[in-house]
Design a protein around this motif. Structure first.
Motif: not given
Length: 279
Positions: A194-200
Motif C-alpha cells: 500500500r505504501a509503494f502502490t498507493v501512498i508513494l
C-alpha cells in the motif's frame, strides 16, 4: 498562449540583463581624478589611485577573466591555486553525498511519521527543537568529533537537507486521500504494498518539493561551510580570492554558484513535474 508568454518573458529577461550590464559598465568606468605621485608609490597604490580606475571590476574585466577560467578549468598549481572546475567538483561532491544521506534517512522516516500518528506525536518535540538550529552551529561539534573537515562539511549538508525532506514527506503521506487508502484496505493490500502502490505515487509531488527545497538549502550552506573549513571547494575559493583582493574572481565565483544552484533546482523541478498529475 504559453509559448507567447514564455517568449515575452524571455525578451523582458534579456532586456533586464542588458540594462544591468550597461549600468554596471557605466558605474565602473575610469572617471576618477588621477593622483600625482612618485613611480614607486604609484606601484604600491595601484591603478585605483594612479589612473582613477574603479576598484570594482567592470563586466569586460569579469568576462575576460571568466574566459581564462573556462579555458583552464582543471589546472592544479598547489593547495591554494586550483581551477574552478576542481573547486566546483569538490563542492558538488560534498553536497551530493550529504544530500544522498539525507534522502536515505528523511524519506523512510517521513513515511513512518506520516503513516503513524503515534510516531508523529512522539518525534514532533525532537524535530521542533532540532529543526531551527543553524547548520553551521553543528560545524564545531562535527570538527571535534569527526576530526575531518571534508566529512564535517558533508555532515552539515546532511543536517540542513534532512528537515525539509522529512517534513514534506510526512505531510505528503498524511495528506493522501483516505478514500484511496480505504479502498486498498478493502482489497486487503498489505502495508508495504500500500505504501509503494498507493501512498508513494500520491505523495510524490510533495516529497519532491521537499527535496527541491533541501537541495537549494544544501547549496547555500556548502559555501559558508567551506569558508570555515578551508582546503578546497567553491566556498573556500571565494574566501581565498577575497584574501587575495581579487574581486574579479569573487564575482565569477558568485556567478557560478548561482548558475549551479539554478541547474540543481531545475533538475528537481523537472522531476516534480513528471510525477504531478491532475486529479
Amino acid at each position: 498562449m504559453t509559448t507567447s508568454l514564455r517568449f515575452r518573458a524571455a525578451i523582458v529577461s534579456i532586456a533586464l540583463f542588458l540594462a544591468f550590464i550597461g549600468i554596471w559598465h557605466i558605474a565602473t568606468r575610469s572617471t576618477g581624478a588621477t593622483a600625482s605621485m612618485s613611480p614607486e608609490y604609484a606601484k604600491l597604490m595601484g591603478l585605483t589611485a594612479t589612473q582613477g580606475k574603479s576598484a570594482m571590476p567592470g563586466p569586460l574585466d569579469v568576462g575576460a577573466k571568466l574566459w581564462e577560467h573556462v579555458r583552464r578549468p582543471f589546472y592544479d598549481n598547489g593547495p591554494n591555486d586550483k581551477g574552478l572546475g576542481i573547486q566546483l567538483g569538490y563542492s558538488i561532491a560534498r553536497v551530493g553525498l550529504g544530500y544522498l544521506l539525507a534522502v536515505l534517512v528523511a524519506i523512510p522516516l517521513g513515511f513512518l511519521i506520516g503513516m503513524s500518528p503515534l510516531i508523529n506525536q512522539a518525534l514532533d518535540p525532537f524535530i521542533q527543537i532540532l529543526k531551527p538550529i543553524s547548520p553551521l552551529a553543528w560545524m564545531p561539534l562535527a570538527l571535534y568529533t569527526i576530526k575531518d573537515s571534508g566529512l564535517s562539511a558533508i555532515f552539515v549538508i546532511f543536517i540542513c537537507s534532512v528537515w525539509p525532506m522529512l517534513l514534506n514527506t510526512a505531510f505528503g503521506v498524511a495528506s493522501v486521500r483516505k478514500e484511496w487508502i480505504n479502498v486498498a484496505r478493502t482489497l486487503e493490500v498489505g502495508t508495504f504494498r500500500r505504501a509503494f502502490t498507493v501512498i508513494l505515487p500520491a505523495a510524490a509531488p510533495t516529497i519532491l518539493t521537499g527535496m527541491r527545497i533541501s537541495i537549494g538549502i544544501a547549496w547555500l550552506v556548502i559555501v559558508a561551510a567551506e569558508m570555515l573549513v578551508g582546503g578546497t571547494g567553491i566556498g573556500y575559493f571565494v574566501w581565498n580570492e577575497w584574501n587575495n583582493l581579487s574581486i574579479t574572481n569573487v564575482i565569477i565565483a558568485i556567478l557560478l554558484i548561482g548558475l549551479v544552484g539554478m541547474l540543481l533546482d531545475q533538475i528537481l523541478a523537472r522531476f516534480t513535474r513528471m510525477v504531478t498529475f491532475p486529479e
